[in-house]
Design an enzyme around this catalytic site. Structure first.
Site, PDB file in Angstrom:
ATOM      1  N   GLY A   1       0.813  -1.210   0.000  1.00 21.61           N
ATOM      2  CA  GLY A   1       0.000   0.000   0.000  1.00 21.61           C
ATOM      3  C   GLY A   1       0.846   1.260   0.000  1.00 21.61           C
TER       4      GLY A   1
ATOM      5  N   ASP B   1      -8.549  -0.959   1.591  1.00 17.11           N
ATOM      6  CA  ASP B   1      -9.173   0.366   1.758  1.00 17.11           C
ATOM      7  C   ASP B   1      -9.396   1.093   0.430  1.00 17.11           C
ATOM      8  OD1 ASP B   1      -8.929  -0.193   4.414  1.00 17.11           O
ATOM      9  OD2 ASP B   1      -7.651   1.497   4.925  1.00 17.11           O
TER      10      ASP B   1
ATOM     11  N   ARG C   1      -9.420   3.670   6.973  1.00 13.49           N
ATOM     12  CA  ARG C   1      -8.779   4.667   7.860  1.00 13.49           C
ATOM     13  C   ARG C   1      -9.063   6.090   7.396  1.00 13.49           C
ATOM     14  NH1 ARG C   1      -4.920   2.213  10.908  1.00 13.49           N
ATOM     15  NH2 ARG C   1      -4.185   4.210  11.635  1.00 13.49           N
TER      16      ARG C   1
ATOM     17  N   ARG D   1     -10.187  -8.796   5.822  1.00  9.05           N
ATOM     18  CA  ARG D   1      -8.911  -9.027   5.130  1.00  9.05           C
ATOM     19  C   ARG D   1      -8.609 -10.508   4.933  1.00  9.05           C
ATOM     20  NH1 ARG D   1      -4.955  -4.887   7.944  1.00  9.05           N
ATOM     21  NH2 ARG D   1      -3.781  -6.762   8.390  1.00  9.05           N
TER      22      ARG D   1
HETATM   23  O1  F6P Z   1      -4.865  -0.292   5.626  1.00  4.08           O
HETATM   24  C1  F6P Z   1      -5.626  -1.418   5.671  1.00  4.08           C
HETATM   25  C2  F6P Z   1      -6.177  -1.655   7.049  1.00  4.08           C
HETATM   26  O2  F6P Z   1      -6.960  -2.804   6.960  1.00  4.08           O
HETATM   27  C3  F6P Z   1      -6.952  -0.470   7.644  1.00  4.08           C
HETATM   28  O3  F6P Z   1      -8.232  -0.377   7.156  1.00  4.08           O
HETATM   29  C4  F6P Z   1      -6.862  -0.763   9.105  1.00  4.08           C
HETATM   30  O4  F6P Z   1      -7.019   0.400   9.885  1.00  4.08           O
HETATM   31  C5  F6P Z   1      -5.496  -1.311   9.231  1.00  4.08           C
HETATM   32  O5  F6P Z   1      -5.170  -1.896   8.002  1.00  4.08           O
HETATM   33  C6  F6P Z   1      -5.356  -2.300  10.349  1.00  4.08           C
HETATM   34  O6  F6P Z   1      -4.047  -2.708  10.431  1.00  4.08           O
HETATM   35  P1  F6P Z   1      -3.497  -3.822  11.436  1.00  4.08           P
HETATM   36  O7  F6P Z   1      -3.649  -5.136  10.745  1.00  4.08           O
HETATM   37  O8  F6P Z   1      -2.093  -3.462  11.630  1.00  4.08           O
HETATM   38  O9  F6P Z   1      -4.316  -3.780  12.676  1.00  4.08           O
END
Ligand code: F6P
Length: 365
Positions: A118, A143, A187, A292
């Site tokens: 990203g 996102d 985010r 995810r």
């Molecule tokens: O950037 C992608 C994302 O899924 C965001 O939407 C979210 O805030 C973040 O990653 C969460 O990241 P982590 O897996 O580090 O908690």
């Protein structure tokens, strides 16, 4: 000796990463003089001693396009320009290991790097490119907030998961005459919220780009629920905030982690609604990392495969310093420098936002 390209996946994982890797490997196997090497956990694999590299051949990537996650691991901590190190006093600092990385790439006979990631990963790509590294970027994020491409892979899968959640909440909400607040990821950009709200038929959609007025939300609730009958589905992005307010976030205590941990926007909204006089039953669902995980949708497998094949073709044409992008109907190359100079957020004149407003979805304003 065959020419070598290094492939790595950085940042948060995302459905379709393996399909990109497979696309690169399968496309490169048509050119007999290339070998694809995977670096475990982004640049860690090549920077660690001993190194953790893996030859990626057709056998290794067979069938992986169907799997979520990444077969070569990922990390969203540190990187070659900010490698975490423990200071003598026990605190953590960072060092720049980018020169060492370039030396290691040369020593390994690596002629090009494909960095699948990203915004943060593409910033690293650009910085390495400016130091003379032959980098190609591939845009990843659920996102969908990376600029320069119509869509990032992983986004459509996340939308499917969020929409499925809306569909499921509708039946329970309708049975109990309740308000459900579904918190989805996003985010800085409300793409997942907007798409799933339209696809699922939510009444209210709150996105980071549009600070909300709780009284407007309450008005809409009262229109929908009369004499205790009716239900309301609110989709809220984790980065949504009230007018004049901020996001709900916790500082990270994870070493080298650049972001704040977002989460809690839905619970805050529930409290705000109750404080504003809402008497209906409210329930909160946070979808979190479910968005995810799991199998990428067919759409994302196809997009990711196209990105992978094109990324390798960009090595052949020496299109370095560029990111693969989808510009309907083509897969093109765009300068990474342009991509990282802005974000792809939901703009006021966005067509889907207009549609959402047009069909009566309350955007909190
Ligand atoms: O950037 C992608 C994302 O899924 C965001 O939407 C979210 O805030 C973040 O990653 C969460 O990241 P982590 O897996 O580090 O908690």
């Amino acid at each position: 000796m065959r020419k070598r390209a290094l492939v790595l996946t950085g940042g948060g994982d995302c459905p379709g990463l393996n399909a990109v890797i497979r696309g690169i490997v399968k496309r490169s196997s048509r050119e007999r003089d290339w070998e694809i090497i995977g670096s475990y956990e982004a640049f860690n694999g090549i920077l660690r001693e001993p190194m953790e590299l893996i030859i990626l051949d057709e056998q290794k990537v067979s069938g992986v396009h169907v799997k979520g996650g990444t077969i070569i691991g990922t990390t969203n901590k540190g990187g070659p320009f900010a490698w975490p190190v423990k200071n003598p006093d026990g605190t953590w600092g960072s060092v720049d290991r980018s020169d060492e990385l370039l030396r290691k790439l040369q020593y390994q006979g690596i002629e090009a790097v494909i960095n699948i990631g990203g915004d943060g990963s593409q910033r690293i790509s650009q910085a390495l490119y400016e130091k003379g590294c032959n980098v190609i970027g591939v845009p990843k994020t659920i996102d969908n907030d990376l600029a320069g491409t119509d869509f990032t892979f992983g986004f459509q899968t996340a939308v499917e998961i969020a929409t499925d959640a809306v569909d499921k909440l509708v039946t329970t909400a309708a049975s109990h005459n309740r308000i459900f607040i579904l918190e989805v990821m996003g985010r800085d950009a409300g793409w997942i919220a907007l798409h799933s709200a339209v696809a699922g038929g939510a009444e209210i959609c709150l996105i980071p780009e549009n600070p909300y007025d709780v009284n407007k939300i309450l008005e809409r609730i009262h229109k929908r629920i009369t004499y205790g009958r009716g239900f309301v589905i609110i989709v809220i992005a984790e980065g949504a905030k009230p007018l004049g307010g901020d996001v709900v976030a916790e500082e990270s205590i994870e070493v080298g982690y650049a972001h704040k941990h977002l989460g809690g926007a839905a619970s805050r909204l529930k409290k705000e609604l109750m404080d504003a006089g809402c008497e209906e039953d409210i329930r909160v669902t946070i979808l979190g990392h479910l968005q995810r995980g799991g199998t990428p949708s067919a759409y994302d497998r196809i997009l990711a495969t196209q990105f992978g094949a094109k990324a390798f073709e960009m090595i052949l044409s020496k299109d370095f310093g560029k990111m693969v992008a989808y510009k309907h109907p083509n897969i093109v190359a765009v300068p990474i420098k342009e991509v990282i100079s802005t974000y792809n957020i939901v703009k006021p004149d966005d067509q889907l936002l207009k549609t959402a407003r047009g069909i009566g979805i309350c955007m909190g304003d």
